[in-house]
Design a protein around this motif. Sequence first.
Motif, short mmCIF file in Angstrom:
data_model
loop_
_atom_site.label_atom_id
_atom_site.label_comp_id
_atom_site.label_asym_id
_atom_site.label_seq_id
_atom_site.Cartn_x
_atom_site.Cartn_y
_atom_site.Cartn_z
N ASP A 48 -1.01 0.60 7.73
CA ASP A 48 -0.76 1.39 6.53
C ASP A 48 0.28 0.54 5.67
O ASP A 48 0.34 0.66 4.45
N VAL A 49 1.50 -0.05 6.15
CA VAL A 49 2.62 -0.56 5.36
C VAL A 49 3.17 -1.56 6.53
O VAL A 49 3.31 -1.34 7.65
N ILE A 50 3.78 -2.60 5.81
CA ILE A 50 4.65 -3.65 6.58
C ILE A 50 5.80 -3.59 6.14
O ILE A 50 6.17 -3.78 4.82
N PHE A 51 6.98 -3.85 6.68
CA PHE A 51 8.37 -4.08 6.61
C PHE A 51 8.72 -5.55 7.40
O PHE A 51 8.53 -5.63 8.19
N THR A 52 9.38 -6.29 6.26
CA THR A 52 9.79 -7.50 6.86
C THR A 52 10.83 -8.12 6.06
O THR A 52 11.58 -7.59 5.25
N SER A 53 11.25 -9.27 6.38
CA SER A 53 12.39 -10.01 5.41
C SER A 53 11.95 -10.56 4.29
O SER A 53 10.72 -10.69 3.77
N SER A 63 -2.12 -12.45 2.09
CA SER A 63 -2.85 -12.59 3.29
C SER A 63 -3.02 -11.14 3.81
O SER A 63 -3.64 -11.02 4.85
N THR A 64 -2.64 -10.19 3.27
CA THR A 64 -2.94 -8.69 3.72
C THR A 64 -2.93 -7.91 2.50
O THR A 64 -2.39 -8.00 1.48
N LYS A 65 -3.72 -6.71 2.77
CA LYS A 65 -3.95 -5.80 1.55
C LYS A 65 -2.95 -4.61 2.03
O LYS A 65 -2.72 -3.76 0.85
N SER A 66 -2.37 -4.73 3.12
CA SER A 66 -1.02 -3.65 3.18
C SER A 66 0.02 -3.94 2.17
O SER A 66 0.35 -5.09 1.93
N PRO A 67 0.77 -2.70 1.66
CA PRO A 67 1.87 -2.93 1.05
C PRO A 67 2.92 -3.39 1.95
O PRO A 67 3.01 -3.10 3.04
N ILE A 68 3.84 -4.27 1.14
CA ILE A 68 4.91 -4.83 2.27
C ILE A 68 6.16 -4.56 1.44
O ILE A 68 6.39 -4.74 0.26
N TYR A 69 7.26 -4.17 2.22
CA TYR A 69 8.56 -3.84 1.78
C TYR A 69 9.44 -4.80 2.53
O TYR A 69 9.68 -4.93 3.63
N PRO A 70 10.27 -5.75 1.79
CA PRO A 70 11.31 -6.45 2.13
C PRO A 70 12.64 -5.55 2.70
O PRO A 70 12.84 -4.76 1.82
N ILE A 71 13.15 -5.90 3.73
CA ILE A 71 14.24 -5.22 4.24
C ILE A 71 15.60 -6.39 4.50
O ILE A 71 15.22 -7.32 5.08
N LYS A 72 16.71 -6.08 3.77
CA LYS A 72 17.75 -6.98 4.04
C LYS A 72 18.66 -7.06 5.28
O LYS A 72 18.81 -7.87 5.97
N LYS A 73 18.76 -5.66 5.71
CA LYS A 73 19.50 -5.22 6.83
C LYS A 73 18.66 -4.44 7.86
O LYS A 73 18.59 -3.48 7.69
N TYR A 74 18.08 -5.01 8.78
CA TYR A 74 17.31 -4.77 9.72
C TYR A 74 17.72 -3.24 10.49
O TYR A 74 17.22 -2.43 10.93
N MET A 75 19.18 -2.99 10.60
CA MET A 75 19.78 -2.15 11.42
C MET A 75 20.57 -1.32 10.41
O MET A 75 20.94 -0.31 10.85
N ASP A 76 20.20 -1.18 8.94
CA ASP A 76 20.74 -0.34 8.14
C ASP A 76 19.65 0.90 7.84
O ASP A 76 18.69 0.77 7.06
N LEU A 77 19.87 2.06 8.49
CA LEU A 77 19.07 2.99 8.63
C LEU A 77 18.97 3.68 7.15
O LEU A 77 17.71 3.84 6.67
N VAL A 78 20.00 3.83 6.23
CA VAL A 78 19.68 4.09 4.94
C VAL A 78 18.94 3.18 4.27
O VAL A 78 17.90 3.61 3.54
N GLU A 79 18.95 1.91 4.27
CA GLU A 79 18.03 0.83 3.62
C GLU A 79 16.61 1.08 3.81
O GLU A 79 15.59 1.20 3.09
N VAL A 80 16.49 1.19 5.24
CA VAL A 80 14.95 1.10 5.92
C VAL A 80 14.48 2.61 5.55
O VAL A 80 13.28 2.60 5.16
N LEU A 88 6.23 6.04 0.72
CA LEU A 88 5.60 7.29 0.93
C LEU A 88 5.47 7.82 -0.28
O LEU A 88 4.51 8.82 -0.74
N SER A 89 6.20 7.73 -1.22
CA SER A 89 5.97 8.28 -2.83
C SER A 89 4.91 7.79 -3.37
O SER A 89 4.35 8.13 -4.35
N THR A 90 4.42 6.25 -2.96
CA THR A 90 3.32 5.74 -3.48
C THR A 90 1.88 6.36 -2.95
O THR A 90 0.88 6.09 -3.64
N GLN A 91 1.87 7.23 -1.90
CA GLN A 91 0.89 7.87 -1.28
C GLN A 91 0.65 9.25 -1.73
O GLN A 91 -0.48 9.86 -1.07
N ALA A 92 1.39 9.77 -2.63
CA ALA A 92 1.34 11.34 -2.80
C ALA A 92 0.50 11.44 -3.75
O ALA A 92 -0.15 10.62 -4.85
#
Length: 92
Positions: A48-53, A63-80, A88-92
């Motif tokens: 449904d969604v992909i998170f990556t760098s 190469s994918t139809k899934s929405p992709i969200y880039p993350i800078k700091k993988y351990m940053d819970l606030v950012e993720v 989720l706001s795009t799915q409403a």
Amino acid sequence: MKILAVCGFGVGSSMVLKMTLQKAVAELGLEAEVENTDVSSAKGSQADVIFTSNELLDELKGSTKSPIYPIKKYMDLVEVKAALEAYLSTQA
């Protein structure tokens, strides 16, 4: 909902991102399956969604139809969590 955490080889940093995504999913009270994988596998995956760098964003975009969200700091819970809420706001 199926969420993918993607890194180059699907082992190290994607596992860290997966754990942070699982915390965000729990905090938001969502039902979701979070998996970590490598770029090649992500290209053929039905997520449904992909998170990556930022570095892998362009490689995945075409190469994918899934929405992709880039993350800078993988351990940053606030950012993720913010990225997950943005999706989720795009799915409403």
